[in-house]
Scaffold this motif. Sequence first.
Motif, PDB file in Angstrom:
ATOM      1  N   SER A 340      -7.735  -1.645   3.298  1.00 50.39           N
ATOM      2  CA  SER A 340      -7.920  -1.978   1.892  1.00 50.39           C
ATOM      3  C   SER A 340      -7.097  -1.074   0.972  1.00 50.39           C
ATOM      4  CB  SER A 340      -9.399  -1.875   1.533  1.00 50.39           C
ATOM      5  OG  SER A 340      -9.791  -0.529   1.632  1.00 50.39           O
ATOM      6  N   ARG A 341      -6.570   0.031   1.504  1.00 51.58           N
ATOM      7  CA  ARG A 341      -5.798   0.950   0.645  1.00 51.58           C
ATOM      8  C   ARG A 341      -4.308   0.647   0.639  1.00 51.58           C
ATOM      9  NH1 ARG A 341      -9.332   6.343   0.348  1.00 51.58           N
ATOM     10  NH2 ARG A 341     -11.130   5.356   1.266  1.00 51.58           N
ATOM     11  N   ILE A 342      -3.868  -0.240   1.545  1.00 50.11           N
ATOM     12  CA  ILE A 342      -2.440  -0.575   1.583  1.00 50.11           C
ATOM     13  C   ILE A 342      -2.067  -1.184   0.229  1.00 50.11           C
ATOM     14  CG2 ILE A 342      -0.694  -2.024   2.723  1.00 50.11           C
ATOM     15  CD1 ILE A 342      -1.708   0.239   4.520  1.00 50.11           C
ATOM     16  N   GLY A 343      -0.969  -0.697  -0.340  1.00 41.99           N
ATOM     17  CA  GLY A 343      -0.538  -1.209  -1.640  1.00 41.99           C
ATOM     18  C   GLY A 343      -1.136  -0.432  -2.805  1.00 41.99           C
ATOM     19  N   ARG A 344      -2.021   0.536  -2.496  1.00 45.85           N
ATOM     20  CA  ARG A 344      -2.589   1.355  -3.565  1.00 45.85           C
ATOM     21  C   ARG A 344      -2.079   2.787  -3.420  1.00 45.85           C
ATOM     22  NH1 ARG A 344      -7.619  -0.859  -5.169  1.00 45.85           N
ATOM     23  NH2 ARG A 344      -7.449   0.643  -6.851  1.00 45.85           N
ATOM     24  N   ALA A 345      -2.086   3.531  -4.524  1.00 45.11           N
ATOM     25  CA  ALA A 345      -1.639   4.922  -4.465  1.00 45.11           C
ATOM     26  C   ALA A 345      -2.824   5.798  -4.093  1.00 45.11           C
ATOM     27  CB  ALA A 345      -1.101   5.352  -5.826  1.00 45.11           C
ATOM     28  N   PHE A 346      -2.563   7.000  -3.541  1.00 42.48           N
ATOM     29  CA  PHE A 346      -3.703   7.774  -3.080  1.00 42.48           C
ATOM     30  C   PHE A 346      -4.539   8.322  -4.226  1.00 42.48           C
ATOM     31  CE2 PHE A 346       0.020  10.411  -2.304  1.00 42.48           C
ATOM     32  CZ  PHE A 346      -0.305  11.687  -2.693  1.00 42.48           C
ATOM     33  N   TRP A 347      -3.930   8.440  -5.417  1.00 43.02           N
ATOM     34  CA  TRP A 347      -4.763   8.912  -6.536  1.00 43.02           C
ATOM     35  C   TRP A 347      -5.654   7.795  -7.092  1.00 43.02           C
ATOM     36  CZ3 TRP A 347       0.546  10.166  -6.633  1.00 43.02           C
ATOM     37  CH2 TRP A 347       1.369   9.159  -7.156  1.00 43.02           C
ATOM     38  N   ASP A 348      -5.423   6.543  -6.649  1.00 39.10           N
ATOM     39  CA  ASP A 348      -6.348   5.480  -7.058  1.00 39.10           C
ATOM     40  C   ASP A 348      -7.749   5.780  -6.546  1.00 39.10           C
ATOM     41  OD1 ASP A 348      -4.275   4.220  -8.214  1.00 39.10           O
ATOM     42  OD2 ASP A 348      -4.030   2.658  -6.696  1.00 39.10           O
TER      43      ASP A 348
END
Length: 680
Positions: A340-348
């Motif tokens: 679910s984190r693919i495509g999101r930045a880690f600070w999201d």
Amino acid sequence: MSKEGNRTEEALTSGAQELRLVVETIPALVWKAGPDGNFEYVNKRVLEYLGAPLGEIIGWGWMERVHPDDVAFKVRTWLKNLESGNPHDAACRIRGADGRYRWFEVRGEPLRASDGAVLDWYGVLIDIDDRRKTEDALRESEHKLRQIIDTAQGLIWSTGPQGEPTYVAQLQAMLNVLPAYTWYAAPSGVLTFVNKRTADYLGVPKDHPLRFGIGIGAQWDDWVPLLHPDDQEESRKYWSTCLRTGEAAEHSYRVRSAQGDYRWFLTRAEPFRASDGTLLLWIGATLDIEELKCAEQALRESEGKFRDYAETASDWFWEIGPDYRFTLLTENAFGSDPASRIGRAFWDYALDLETEPKKWRVVQATLDARRPFRDFAYRSVRGDGAPMYVKASGKPVFDANGGFRGYRGTGADVTAAMRAQEEHERLRQLESDIAHMNRLSVMGELAASLAHEITQPIGSARNNARAALNFLDKQPPDLGEIREALGGVVGDADRAGDIIDRIRAHIKKTAPRKDRIDLNEAITEVIGLGQSAIIKNGVSVQTRLMEGLAPVEGDRVQLQQVVLNLILNAVEAMTAVDESVRELSISSAQSRANGSILVAVRDSGPGIEPERRERVFDAFYTTKSSGVGMGLSICRSIIDAHGGRLWVEANAPRGAVFQFTLPSVEMEPASSPRENRGVS
Ligand code: ADP
């Protein structure tokens, strides 16, 4: 140079040595050149391959080792890269210690200063000789097959439909001398001939029809049993597809040798047609690709190994693109649900973005500067939504043209470690709070010394007053002297007042805090703090803390100070009795009648005689040579301030029991006592 400077220097030197060691041991051929292209260093492995001392290689000495046919190309590319600053990548043959040439891919990357100027070139030599040879062999075999077909075509043109024996014999003679595995088959697919090399490999008997190009009574798939059982089905499909489409095709399979072992081969079948398009023969060339397969297999294994490491490591692996968004996360990332984190930045997913903006600004700057980072810790959420601490390290990734492709690195769940550290911090804070409270007992000493100071102004006031009385008795009274003496009295009184103010300021009582406290937890923590004294004096501890004790309201640190004082007093008292009977018991309970909470600290020491039991709570009452006698007095005032009561009784069969009550927030206890024995 300062000590600090020395240490930095040492660290740098040992860092450089370590790096040098790594470069020497790494199973790769490594080189370094200056910005002008002069080679300055190659690692031991390069020297071993070349069989030459460094002195012969540095500068432009290496040129002598490059194959004469490759030297011009190699130097041209190198000079071009030096001028442009682009990464260097050129293949050439290099002569080894044994005098033989091997193909190497020479790669180099410039290391740049912050202003972009090239400082050094670093690179590796990759041995591509085997790969190169296999590729060459493939190319050559295809070339030969072409030649065979072209020649055979010529032969066929020169003979009529009845003249087969002539060209067939010639074709066979030619195929037999070829240093390659070749064969041909009838348009029906029946294998009719294998050349000598193939027949020898397969162990075809000397008088077998296959050696003479006559596949009498043979079936189209007769050769299939010669293949590895796992490859038979695919091979049948391949050959029947060839026959159906009539087009050239390649296929690889394992073939059993005369000795019974299998090797991998790549075969290419070409249709051989008459000018009117009629299919006359299938001609094939087969290449031994066993080594290539082994290399592939080794590569796959090492990839598999890396994947296993990645999958079993507690750390996880991540990749982000140039926009800093996740492009890859291993299965174990963030506990669960990495997809679910693919495509999101880690600070999201960061929880400390707002509370620690400075930290995140530094991260952003590091990424924008394409610098690597190590052990960056931040608060995030797990896949299941629970908060977690993450530690991440990463380095930038660039493509062959130096273009930025993102970052890749590792992440780890460091929640447990961070929690432990927080707990450690909290205990330290608690210790320092209690140490601060302990300073109150120093107040006893302070009071003693201040009392001493006070006697001086009081004595002086008395003298001044007496003098005033004397001047009054005079006839007539000396009013000037009287005024002066009384002025002295006022001054003395002021001085005494100042001294008392000083004491007051020191022990100024602040209103106790009103926290909800789990007394059992507070007691357990205090036992931990008293542990070193308990162990040192060989005291065995027993706790009986009632489970489900209702919380009390008050100042946690002050109440802990009380319990700690009672424990330390008990431990000290027991030093007077034999070590085998030093027993300390700490219990908590809640009264069913009024809900109040009772804490008792029992010891097996000498106890306190009934007539002294109230006096021990007096300020400055002590029987210890180094005692101050303020501990119990402060304890009592703390308990009083919390609306409770502190007293002492005789313990049975011996010793003292100090007990205090505290009103609880709730009336009812939840359950019964929990027993816990520990011997220290
Ligand atoms: P200090 O420990 O400085 O003497 P405290 O007010 O804590 O001051 O204690 C006063 C005195 O009470 C001690 O000197 C000791 O004589 C007595 N006392 C305190 N606790 C115990 C105990 N558990 N058993 C016997 N005597 C005790």
